[in-house]
Design an enzyme around this catalytic site. Structure first.
Site, PDB file in Angstrom:
ATOM      1  N   TYR A 115      -2.519  -1.824  10.827  1.00 34.86           N
ATOM      2  CA  TYR A 115      -2.114  -1.507   8.427  1.00 34.86           C
ATOM      3  C   TYR A 115      -0.905  -0.856   7.982  1.00 34.86           C
ATOM      4  CZ  TYR A 115      -4.216  -1.213   3.855  1.00 34.86           C
ATOM      5  OH  TYR A 115      -4.282  -1.660   2.765  1.00 34.86           O
ATOM      6  N   SER A 132       0.976  -1.203  -0.078  1.00 32.98           N
ATOM      7  CA  SER A 132       0.029   0.105  -0.062  1.00 32.98           C
ATOM      8  C   SER A 132       1.183   1.367   0.566  1.00 32.98           C
ATOM      9  CB  SER A 132      -0.962   0.005   1.492  1.00 32.98           C
ATOM     10  OG  SER A 132      -1.485   1.568   1.713  1.00 32.98           O
TER      11      SER A 132
HETATM   12  P1  NAD Z   1     -11.347  -6.332   0.095  1.00 31.04           P
HETATM   13  O1  NAD Z   1     -11.591  -6.101   1.235  1.00 31.04           O
HETATM   14  O2  NAD Z   1     -12.139  -5.974  -1.720  1.00 31.04           O
HETATM   15  O3  NAD Z   1     -10.555  -8.033  -0.021  1.00 31.04           O
HETATM   16  C1  NAD Z   1      -9.589  -8.195   0.398  1.00 31.04           C
HETATM   17  C2  NAD Z   1      -9.871  -9.952  -0.328  1.00 31.04           C
HETATM   18  O4  NAD Z   1      -9.623 -10.930   1.149  1.00 31.04           O
HETATM   19  C3  NAD Z   1     -10.977 -10.674   0.240  1.00 31.04           C
HETATM   20  O5  NAD Z   1     -11.536 -11.379  -0.388  1.00 31.04           O
HETATM   21  C4  NAD Z   1     -12.020 -11.084   1.362  1.00 31.04           C
HETATM   22  O6  NAD Z   1     -12.966 -12.447   1.534  1.00 31.04           O
HETATM   23  C5  NAD Z   1      -9.910 -11.656   1.796  1.00 31.04           C
HETATM   24  N1  NAD Z   1     -10.332 -11.737   2.770  1.00 31.04           N
HETATM   25  C6  NAD Z   1     -10.448 -11.321   4.272  1.00 31.04           C
HETATM   26  N2  NAD Z   1     -10.329 -11.579   5.813  1.00 31.04           N
HETATM   27  C7  NAD Z   1      -9.574 -12.769   4.673  1.00 31.04           C
HETATM   28  C8  NAD Z   1      -8.803 -13.321   5.890  1.00 31.04           C
HETATM   29  N3  NAD Z   1      -8.501 -14.113   6.518  1.00 31.04           N
HETATM   30  N4  NAD Z   1      -8.175 -15.018   5.249  1.00 31.04           N
HETATM   31  C9  NAD Z   1      -7.997 -14.947   3.192  1.00 31.04           C
HETATM   32  N5  NAD Z   1      -9.039 -14.069   2.763  1.00 31.04           N
HETATM   33  C10 NAD Z   1      -9.365 -13.268   3.509  1.00 31.04           C
HETATM   34  O7  NAD Z   1      -9.946  -4.836  -0.540  1.00 31.04           O
HETATM   35  P2  NAD Z   1      -9.226  -4.680  -1.503  1.00 31.04           P
HETATM   36  O8  NAD Z   1      -8.683  -3.305  -1.397  1.00 31.04           O
HETATM   37  O9  NAD Z   1      -8.749  -5.631  -2.755  1.00 31.04           O
HETATM   38  O10 NAD Z   1      -8.381  -4.987  -0.704  1.00 31.04           O
HETATM   39  C11 NAD Z   1      -7.043  -5.777  -1.419  1.00 31.04           C
HETATM   40  C12 NAD Z   1      -5.674  -5.509  -0.876  1.00 31.04           C
HETATM   41  O11 NAD Z   1      -4.992  -4.387  -1.421  1.00 31.04           O
HETATM   42  C13 NAD Z   1      -5.397  -5.226   0.824  1.00 31.04           C
HETATM   43  O12 NAD Z   1      -4.212  -6.111   1.087  1.00 31.04           O
HETATM   44  C14 NAD Z   1      -5.186  -4.230   1.169  1.00 31.04           C
HETATM   45  O13 NAD Z   1      -4.648  -3.351   2.090  1.00 31.04           O
HETATM   46  C15 NAD Z   1      -4.243  -3.499  -0.462  1.00 31.04           C
HETATM   47  N6  NAD Z   1      -4.700  -2.271  -0.562  1.00 31.04           N
HETATM   48  C16 NAD Z   1      -5.983  -1.585  -1.005  1.00 31.04           C
HETATM   49  C17 NAD Z   1      -6.558  -0.785  -0.840  1.00 31.04           C
HETATM   50  C18 NAD Z   1      -7.400  -0.033  -1.617  1.00 31.04           C
HETATM   51  O14 NAD Z   1      -7.509   1.706  -1.948  1.00 31.04           O
HETATM   52  N7  NAD Z   1      -8.673  -0.330  -1.518  1.00 31.04           N
HETATM   53  C19 NAD Z   1      -4.719   0.626  -1.598  1.00 31.04           C
HETATM   54  C20 NAD Z   1      -3.801   0.248  -1.390  1.00 31.04           C
HETATM   55  C21 NAD Z   1      -3.753  -1.519  -0.361  1.00 31.04           C
END
Ligand code: NAD
Length: 260
Positions: free
Chosen positions: A155, A142
Site C-alpha cells: 500500500y 493517502s
Molecule cells: P472502500 O473499500 O470503501 O471502497 C473501495 C472501492 O473500490 C469500492 O467501490 C470497491 O468496489 C472498489 N474496488 C475494489 N477493487 C476493485 C477493482 N479491482 N476494480 C474496480 N473497483 C474496485 O475504500 P475507501 O476507504 O473509500 O478507499 C478509497 C480510496 O481512498 C482508496 O484508494 C484508499 O486507498 C484511499 N484512502 C482511504 C483512506 C481511508 O481512511 N479510508 C485513507 C487514505 C486513502
C-alpha cells in the site's frame, strides 16, 4: 461551482470515498461514470440517487486490476457520456502484514489497482482531455503516499508511486489545460478502514470502539475521521475554476498526520 456539461469517471465509487466524491460532482452538475464492485440492486440505487440531480449516470463494472478493462471503462465514458473531463482514480485496497509474510498475490493486486490502474486510465483518458483543451486528473493517494507505516508494504509503495506518477502527469500536461493532483487523506471511516479496525479488535481481544480510538490516536493529532463528503468537497474545488493552476500537488487532508 457548476460542472454542467462535464463528465467525470470516479473509480471505486460504489462505496466509501468514491461514492462521496460522485455525490458531490453529480450535485454540481457533472455526468458521472460510476465504477466498482457491487450488487446490481445497489448500483441501481446509487444511479437513481445521483440522477435526481438531473445528470446522466453510467456504470462500468470494470475490474481495474486488468488493464484492458481500465481502457474499456474510459472508452465507455466517451461513447455513453461524450467524454472524460474529470478522472478520479480512487479505487484501492489494503492488506496488512509484515513483509516476510506478505502474500505475493496481495502485493501484485495492490500494485495493480492502487498504482497501475491509474496509469492505464490516465493514458487512455488524455487524448479526449487534450482534444477539449480541458481536464482534471485527481488521484486519491493517502498519508501513506508521503510517509510509511509498518506492515503496509504494498500500500505504501503504491501510494508513494501514485504521488510520483501524478507529478509526471502534471509536468507533461502543464500547457494543455489539464491539471493533475493527488489527495492524501488520513483516516476516513469507510469499509476499507472498518475492516482494519475489526481485525485489530479480534487480534487484540478489544472492542471495535477501543480500536477506533487507538487507530486515530496512534497517527492523527486530530482525533476525528475525515468524511467522504469532505473528500468530495476537495475534489470539487480542484475540478472548479479555482483549481485551474493547482497542478502537481499532493494535498493532505489528514488531521495533522504528516505534520509530525
Ligand atoms: P472502500 O473499500 O470503501 O471502497 C473501495 C472501492 O473500490 C469500492 O467501490 C470497491 O468496489 C472498489 N474496488 C475494489 N477493487 C476493485 C477493482 N479491482 N476494480 C474496480 N473497483 C474496485 O475504500 P475507501 O476507504 O473509500 O478507499 C478509497 C480510496 O481512498 C482508496 O484508494 C484508499 O486507498 C484511499 N484512502 C482511504 C483512506 C481511508 O481512511 N479510508 C485513507 C487514505 C486513502
Amino acid at each position: 461551482m457548476s460542472l454542467n456539461g462535464k463528465t467525470a469517471i470516479i473509480t471505486g465509487s460504489t462505496s466509501g470515498i468514491g461514492l462521496g466524491i460522485a455525490r458531490k460532482l453529480a450535485a454540481a452538475g457533472a455526468d458521472i461514470m460510476l465504477n466498482g464492485f457491487a450488487a446490481a440492486a445497489a448500483v441501481d440505487a446509487i444511479k437513481a440517487e445521483l440522477s435526481a440531480a438531473r445528470v446522466r449516470v453510467g456504470y462500468s463494472s470494470a475490474d481495474l486490476t486488468k488493464p484492458e478493462q481500465v481502457r474499456a471503462m474510459v472508452a465507455q465514458s466517451v461513447s455513453e457520456l461524450g467524454g472524460v473531463d474529470i478522472l478520479v482514480n480512487n479505487a484501492g485496497i489494503q492488506h496488512v502484514s509484515p513483509i516476510e509474510e506478505f502474500p505475493q498475490d496481495k502485493w501484485d493486486s495492490i500494485i495493480a489497482l492502487n498504482l497501475s490502474a491509474a496509469f492505464h486510465a490516465v493514458k487512455a483518458a488524455l487524448p479526449a482531455m487534450k482534444a477539449k483543451g480541458w481536464g482534471r486528473i485527481i488521484n486519491i493517494a493517502s498519508a501513506h503516499g508521503l510517509v510509511g507505516s509498518a506492515h503496509k508494504a504494498a500500500y505504501v509503495a503504491a501510494k508513494h508511486g501514485l504521488v510520483g506518477l501524478t507529478k509526471v502527469i502534471a509536468l507533461e500536461t502543464a500547457n494543455d489545460g489539464i491539471t493533475a493532483n493527488s489527495i492524501c487523506p488520513g483516516w476516513v471511516l469507510t469499509p476499507l478502514v472498518e475492516k482494519q479496525i475489526a481485525d485489530r479488535a479480534e487480534a487484540n481481544g478489544t472492542t471495535v470502539g477501543q480500536e477506533r480510538t487507538a487507530l486515530l490516536s496512534e497517527k492523527q493529532p486530530m482525533h476525528q475521521f475525515s468524511t467522504p463528503d469532505d473528500l468530495g468537497d476537495l475534489v470539487l474545488f480542484l475540478a472548479s475554476g479555482a483549481g485551474a493552476s493547482i497542478t502537481g500537488a499532493a494535498l493532505s487532508m489528514d488531521g495533522g498526520w504528516t505534520a509530525q
